[in-house]
Design a protein around this motif. Structure first.
Motif, PDB file in Angstrom:
ATOM      1  N   PRO A  90      18.639 -35.384-122.238  1.00 59.66           N
ATOM      2  CA  PRO A  90      17.810 -36.776-122.280  1.00 59.66           C
ATOM      3  C   PRO A  90      18.310 -37.544-121.178  1.00 59.66           C
ATOM      4  N   VAL A  91      17.432 -38.185-120.516  1.00 57.65           N
ATOM      5  CA  VAL A  91      17.533 -38.996-119.328  1.00 57.65           C
ATOM      6  C   VAL A  91      16.761 -40.194-119.378  1.00 57.65           C
ATOM      7  N   THR A  92      17.260 -41.546-119.544  1.00 55.65           N
ATOM      8  CA  THR A  92      16.637 -42.769-119.660  1.00 55.65           C
ATOM      9  C   THR A  92      15.763 -42.965-118.550  1.00 55.65           C
ATOM     10  N   ALA A  93      14.468 -43.417-118.592  1.00 54.09           N
ATOM     11  CA  ALA A  93      13.690 -43.641-117.652  1.00 54.09           C
ATOM     12  C   ALA A  93      14.044 -44.923-117.193  1.00 54.09           C
ATOM     13  N   PRO A  94      13.757 -45.333-115.833  1.00 51.12           N
ATOM     14  CA  PRO A  94      14.106 -46.598-115.075  1.00 51.12           C
ATOM     15  C   PRO A  94      13.000 -47.703-115.393  1.00 51.12           C
ATOM     16  N   GLU A  95      13.245 -48.978-115.569  1.00 52.21           N
ATOM     17  CA  GLU A  95      12.217 -49.741-115.829  1.00 52.21           C
ATOM     18  C   GLU A  95      10.845 -49.733-114.792  1.00 52.21           C
ATOM     19  N   SER A  96      11.215 -49.213-113.701  1.00 55.93           N
ATOM     20  CA  SER A  96       9.986 -49.037-112.913  1.00 55.93           C
ATOM     21  C   SER A  96       9.183 -47.956-113.129  1.00 55.93           C
ATOM     22  N   ALA A  97       9.411 -47.172-114.337  1.00 55.29           N
ATOM     23  CA  ALA A  97       8.347 -45.696-114.532  1.00 55.29           C
ATOM     24  C   ALA A  97       7.418 -46.438-115.391  1.00 55.29           C
ATOM     25  N   LYS A  98       6.288 -46.765-114.695  1.00 56.28           N
ATOM     26  CA  LYS A  98       5.395 -47.485-115.239  1.00 56.28           C
ATOM     27  C   LYS A  98       4.068 -46.642-114.998  1.00 56.28           C
ATOM     28  N   GLY A  99       2.956 -46.921-115.833  1.00 62.61           N
ATOM     29  CA  GLY A  99       1.690 -46.403-115.507  1.00 62.61           C
ATOM     30  C   GLY A  99       0.507 -46.942-116.266  1.00 62.61           C
ATOM     31  N   ALA A 100      -0.531 -46.639-116.504  1.00 62.41           N
ATOM     32  CA  ALA A 100      -1.810 -46.994-117.182  1.00 62.41           C
ATOM     33  C   ALA A 100      -2.604 -45.743-117.369  1.00 62.41           C
TER      34      ALA A 100
END
Length: 285
Positions: free
Chosen positions: A234-244
């Motif tokens: 498991p690797v926590t995703a950074p806050e900047s990992a966004k999409g739509a």
């Protein structure tokens, strides 16, 4: 994680995230002015869904019930009037993808799209001409979308298999053959919990979990929360990992979506019952 996040066509790959994720401006999760629920709000399921057959029948029934005949009219006259009203309902319904003619048009458009997708290995071997033809066929199908309010339809829930995408990272199109995902690639959506999961199978078994925030009746912002490398790490995703992701066509077994970076996704339903339960949920089994 081999482009899994880019099935939403926005988040960078895990490799780039491990170096330094690119920042994406956050979108507001408050949509009170449009009536769209926020991430913490309950989304009603089934109120606008039920598939195109149900919609066609409703349109026809509404038109038929509006017919008023004098009490002395013969049974033959009544049958003719009801048949005429049903025909009118079917005609107008077909203009918007409903009715029997609408069903036939959608099936024809789906067959045309699937015919173009066949043989391009989910997009890996697609030429520029192939991609243009597939996009045009997808737009033809999108115009017949029977469930424009996708987030209000239970049809969106479940596990979907990726058939085609223009995202090179998710299918490893720019990588040597041994480093491409060769098994099925799945996306699971759970609208009730506002969650999604993308997962590869053989040979890497990478996956990523995401939280969803509705921004319209068919579009969601995506916040990636955790990657799972090789299905184990498991690797926590950074806050900047966004999409739509916008669902532009939806029926019982077929979905077309478009990401905010312009990528096209074509998927078919494989398990409508699958949901995304996480540790700590009250209904965890």
């Amino acid at each position: 994680a081999h482009g899994l996040a880019s099935i939403f066509a926005a988040a960078p790959t895990f490799t780039s995230l491990s170096r330094r994720a690119r920042s994406v401006a956050p979108s507001s999760s408050s949509t009170s002015t449009t009536g769209v629920p926020t991430a913490s709000a309950h989304i009603h399921l089934g109120g606008g869904g039920g598939g195109y057959r149900g919609r066609g029948s409703a349109q026809q029934a509404a038109t038929t019930s509006a017919v008023t005949l004098p009490p002395h009219a013969s049974s033959k006259s009544r049958r003719r009037s009801v048949a005429a009203a049903a025909g009118v309902g079917d005609f107008f319904g077909s203009l918007f993808g409903g009715g029997a003619k609408g069903v036939a048009r959608r099936e024809e458009a789906k067959d045309a799209l699937l015919g173009l997708i066949e043989g391009v290995e989910r997009g890996v071997t697609a030429t520029e001409e192939d991609a243009e033809a597939i996009d045009a066929a997808a737009r033809d199908l999108e115009r017949l979308n029977p469930n424009k309010k996708a987030l209000a339809s239970d049809l969106l829930n479940g596990e979907w298999e990726l058939l085609y995408t223009t995202s090179k990272s998710i299918i490893g199109a720019n990588k040597p053959w041994p480093f491409r995902p060769r098994g099925p690639i799945y996306q699971t959506i759970d609208v009730g919990r506002l969650r999604a999961n993308n997962s590869e199978t053989f040979p890497f078994f990478n996956a990523v979990d995401a939280d969803l925030t509705p921004t319209s009746a068919s579009n969601v912002n995506v916040q990636f929360v955790k990657f799972k490398i090789f299905g184990l790490i498991p690797v926590t995703a950074p806050e900047s990992a966004k999409g739509a992701l916008d669902t532009t066509y939806l029926d019982e077994d077929f979905r077309v979506s478009r990401g905010d970076r312009g990528n096209l996704f074509v998927l078919r339903m494989t398990d409508p019952e699958k949901r995304l339960i996480r540790k700590g949920d009250e209904d965890e089994e």
